[in-house]
Design a protein around this motif. Sequence first.
Motif, PDB file in Angstrom:
ATOM      1  N   VAL A   1       0.839  -1.202   0.000  1.00 22.12           N
ATOM      2  CA  VAL A   1       0.000   0.000   0.000  1.00 22.12           C
ATOM      3  C   VAL A   1       0.873   1.251   0.000  1.00 22.12           C
ATOM      4  N   GLY A   2       2.004   1.189   0.710  1.00 23.59           N
ATOM      5  CA  GLY A   2       2.906   2.336   0.725  1.00 23.59           C
ATOM      6  C   GLY A   2       3.478   2.662  -0.634  1.00 23.59           C
ATOM      7  N   LYS A   3       3.607   1.649  -1.489  1.00 26.59           N
ATOM      8  CA  LYS A   3       4.163   1.875  -2.824  1.00 26.59           C
ATOM      9  C   LYS A   3       3.105   2.253  -3.854  1.00 26.59           C
ATOM     10  N   VAL A   4       1.898   1.697  -3.721  1.00 28.99           N
ATOM     11  CA  VAL A   4       0.910   1.869  -4.787  1.00 28.99           C
ATOM     12  C   VAL A   4      -0.092   2.987  -4.527  1.00 28.99           C
ATOM     13  N   TRP A   5      -0.062   3.592  -3.333  1.00 27.29           N
ATOM     14  CA  TRP A   5      -1.093   4.595  -3.043  1.00 27.29           C
ATOM     15  C   TRP A   5      -1.063   5.759  -4.039  1.00 27.29           C
ATOM     16  N   ILE A   6       0.138   6.136  -4.461  1.00 25.81           N
ATOM     17  CA  ILE A   6       0.241   7.248  -5.398  1.00 25.81           C
ATOM     18  C   ILE A   6      -0.395   6.886  -6.736  1.00 25.81           C
ATOM     19  N   TYR A   7      -0.265   5.596  -7.151  1.00 27.01           N
ATOM     20  CA  TYR A   7      -0.909   5.139  -8.381  1.00 27.01           C
ATOM     21  C   TYR A   7      -2.422   5.107  -8.211  1.00 27.01           C
ATOM     22  N   VAL A   8      -2.869   4.739  -7.009  1.00 28.85           N
ATOM     23  CA  VAL A   8      -4.305   4.733  -6.728  1.00 28.85           C
ATOM     24  C   VAL A   8      -4.879   6.132  -6.887  1.00 28.85           C
ATOM     25  N   VAL A   9      -4.235   7.095  -6.244  1.00 30.75           N
ATOM     26  CA  VAL A   9      -4.728   8.475  -6.292  1.00 30.75           C
ATOM     27  C   VAL A   9      -4.672   9.016  -7.721  1.00 30.75           C
ATOM     28  N   ALA A  10      -3.562   8.738  -8.420  1.00 32.63           N
ATOM     29  CA  ALA A  10      -3.440   9.222  -9.802  1.00 32.63           C
ATOM     30  C   ALA A  10      -4.480   8.570 -10.705  1.00 32.63           C
ATOM     31  N   GLY A  11      -4.648   7.258 -10.555  1.00 30.12           N
ATOM     32  CA  GLY A  11      -5.632   6.553 -11.370  1.00 30.12           C
ATOM     33  C   GLY A  11      -7.041   7.041 -11.113  1.00 30.12           C
ATOM     34  N   ILE A  12      -7.377   7.257  -9.839  1.00 28.69           N
ATOM     35  CA  ILE A  12      -8.709   7.752  -9.509  1.00 28.69           C
ATOM     36  C   ILE A  12      -8.874   9.189 -10.000  1.00 28.69           C
ATOM     37  N   GLY A  13      -7.785   9.969  -9.973  1.00 28.53           N
ATOM     38  CA  GLY A  13      -7.850  11.326 -10.518  1.00 28.53           C
ATOM     39  C   GLY A  13      -8.186  11.320 -11.993  1.00 28.53           C
ATOM     40  N   VAL A  14      -7.531  10.439 -12.757  1.00 24.10           N
ATOM     41  CA  VAL A  14      -7.845  10.312 -14.186  1.00 24.10           C
ATOM     42  C   VAL A  14      -9.277   9.823 -14.366  1.00 24.10           C
ATOM     43  N   GLY A  15      -9.648   8.817 -13.547  1.00 24.58           N
ATOM     44  CA  GLY A  15     -11.008   8.295 -13.622  1.00 24.58           C
ATOM     45  C   GLY A  15     -12.046   9.356 -13.297  1.00 24.58           C
ATOM     46  N   ALA A  16     -11.736  10.217 -12.325  1.00 21.23           N
ATOM     47  CA  ALA A  16     -12.665  11.294 -11.966  1.00 21.23           C
ATOM     48  C   ALA A  16     -12.838  12.276 -13.121  1.00 21.23           C
ATOM     49  N   ALA A  17     -11.748  12.588 -13.811  1.00 19.80           N
ATOM     50  CA  ALA A  17     -11.835  13.486 -14.964  1.00 19.80           C
ATOM     51  C   ALA A  17     -12.681  12.864 -16.075  1.00 19.80           C
ATOM     52  N   ILE A  18     -12.471  11.564 -16.317  1.00 18.01           N
ATOM     53  CA  ILE A  18     -13.274  10.880 -17.324  1.00 18.01           C
ATOM     54  C   ILE A  18     -14.740  10.853 -16.900  1.00 18.01           C
ATOM     55  N   HIS A  19     -14.970  10.542 -15.624  1.00 22.58           N
ATOM     56  CA  HIS A  19     -16.336  10.450 -15.093  1.00 22.58           C
ATOM     57  C   HIS A  19     -17.073  11.781 -15.203  1.00 22.58           C
ATOM     58  N   GLY A  20     -16.366  12.868 -14.939  1.00 21.25           N
ATOM     59  CA  GLY A  20     -17.032  14.156 -14.895  1.00 21.25           C
ATOM     60  C   GLY A  20     -17.124  14.875 -16.220  1.00 21.25           C
ATOM     61  N   TYR A  21     -16.157  14.676 -17.111  1.00 22.00           N
ATOM     62  CA  TYR A  21     -16.062  15.541 -18.285  1.00 22.00           C
ATOM     63  C   TYR A  21     -16.183  14.850 -19.634  1.00 22.00           C
ATOM     64  N   VAL A  22     -15.933  13.536 -19.705  1.00 27.84           N
ATOM     65  CA  VAL A  22     -15.966  12.854 -21.000  1.00 27.84           C
ATOM     66  C   VAL A  22     -17.393  12.423 -21.317  1.00 27.84           C
ATOM     67  N   PRO A  23     -17.957  12.855 -22.437  1.00 21.78           N
ATOM     68  CA  PRO A  23     -19.318  12.452 -22.799  1.00 21.78           C
ATOM     69  C   PRO A  23     -19.401  10.951 -23.077  1.00 21.78           C
ATOM     70  N   GLU A  24     -20.533  10.354 -22.730  1.00 19.08           N
ATOM     71  CA  GLU A  24     -20.692   8.916 -22.911  1.00 19.08           C
ATOM     72  C   GLU A  24     -20.638   8.519 -24.384  1.00 19.08           C
ATOM     73  N   ASP A  25     -21.257   9.303 -25.247  1.00 18.17           N
ATOM     74  CA  ASP A  25     -21.286   8.930 -26.661  1.00 18.17           C
ATOM     75  C   ASP A  25     -19.893   8.998 -27.291  1.00 18.17           C
ATOM     76  N   PHE A  26     -19.038   9.888 -26.765  1.00 15.40           N
ATOM     77  CA  PHE A  26     -17.672   9.978 -27.294  1.00 15.40           C
ATOM     78  C   PHE A  26     -16.882   8.713 -26.969  1.00 15.40           C
ATOM     79  N   MET A  27     -16.950   8.257 -25.712  1.00 14.74           N
ATOM     80  CA  MET A  27     -16.197   7.069 -25.320  1.00 14.74           C
ATOM     81  C   MET A  27     -16.739   5.826 -26.015  1.00 14.74           C
ATOM     82  N   ALA A  28     -18.055   5.763 -26.173  1.00 17.59           N
ATOM     83  CA  ALA A  28     -18.645   4.614 -26.848  1.00 17.59           C
ATOM     84  C   ALA A  28     -18.232   4.566 -28.317  1.00 17.59           C
ATOM     85  N   SER A  29     -17.996   5.718 -28.922  1.00 16.27           N
ATOM     86  CA  SER A  29     -17.638   5.751 -30.338  1.00 16.27           C
ATOM     87  C   SER A  29     -16.229   5.260 -30.597  1.00 16.27           C
TER      88      SER A  29
END
Length: 361
Positions: A240-268
């Motif tokens: 956990v001490g090694k991967v927490w930064i990847y967790v936070v970074a990955g969730i940060g990217v996921g949050a950006a996708i969740h909030g800003y990427v339109p569904e029809d764009f990703m599906a296309s």
Amino acid sequence: MEPIQTPGCGCTKSESDLPLESKSKCKAAFLGMIGLVLWYVIYGQLEPFSEFFTYSLLSLEKDGHFGGAIQFFVYEVPKVMMLLTLIVFIVGMIRSFFTQERTRRYLAGKRETAGNVMASLLGIVTPFCSCSAVPLFLGFVQAGVPLGVTFSFLIAAPMVNEIALILLYGLLGWKVAALYLGTGLMIAMVSGWIIGRFHLEHWIEDWVQELRAAEAVVVEEKLTWADRVQRGREAVRDIVGKVWIYVVAGIGVGAAIHGYVPEDFMASIMGKDAWWSVPTAVLVGIPMYSNAAGIVPIVEALLGKGAALGTVLAFMMSVIALSLPEMVILRKVLKPALITVFIAVVGSGILFTGFLFNMII
């Protein structure tokens, strides 16, 4: 005073020692149960807290892009970290029974077909990271483990590990986790078997071949249950001490996708109808450097925005199983031709999995 044999161990205790030991065990069990109850209660309140924090304390719009991204981030970070901490502790204890030395001994002398199956299954519970690829490979070669069996282990260990499975289960449900487990093991077994059929031992570096003549020395370590609990704590601190930064970074990217990427764009671009999405996902995933902890939150966000399951799983598998850093490390012991065959065989298995899931799901 007569010594009393303690059940479950090979030592003897005097009667005066037993009450203290019994109280200590009961205290540890009681504290463990209290800890699990608290974990469960806190875990169940994470989503309500994230909504309260985002929409009440910060007064962000519930249907807004920024509010959705913040709520996703505030909810997923503690959720993933709590899942990681609990499962890594438990698996850390389990892994104390499956050391790298013992794994090497189990696989030595096994027939290739049975060895491929056993190696893939052992890869799930055996400690492994890209930095340990070379030492493990050398140890397997020295112990006389067949090349195909060795590759089954090297594929399964990073790809089908407890972090990937528990995060997939916690974020996407048991069906996705089970699909990933089954297909990951199948890719490891079949890829190792195919590589073994080619008899490519001559594509191992010459200095590694010489190790086959040396005798492998296996040192067994005797562990008590207290030692195994300590191993669980160490696993939490180290992993956990090694991967927490990847967790936070990955969730940060996921949050950006969740909030800003339109569904029809990703599906296309990652949907079922885009036939080229699976090979593109594999090609994009190979040069990336990440692990399961960082990639699973992105997978969750992509699926939530309409990406096809087969395409997303192909992307995840290529990032974890065919990462460029691991290929660079393996170059120390493998000739380029064997690395090329390894990438081609495993990549074909990942492509097949992606197309199959997109076809049937």
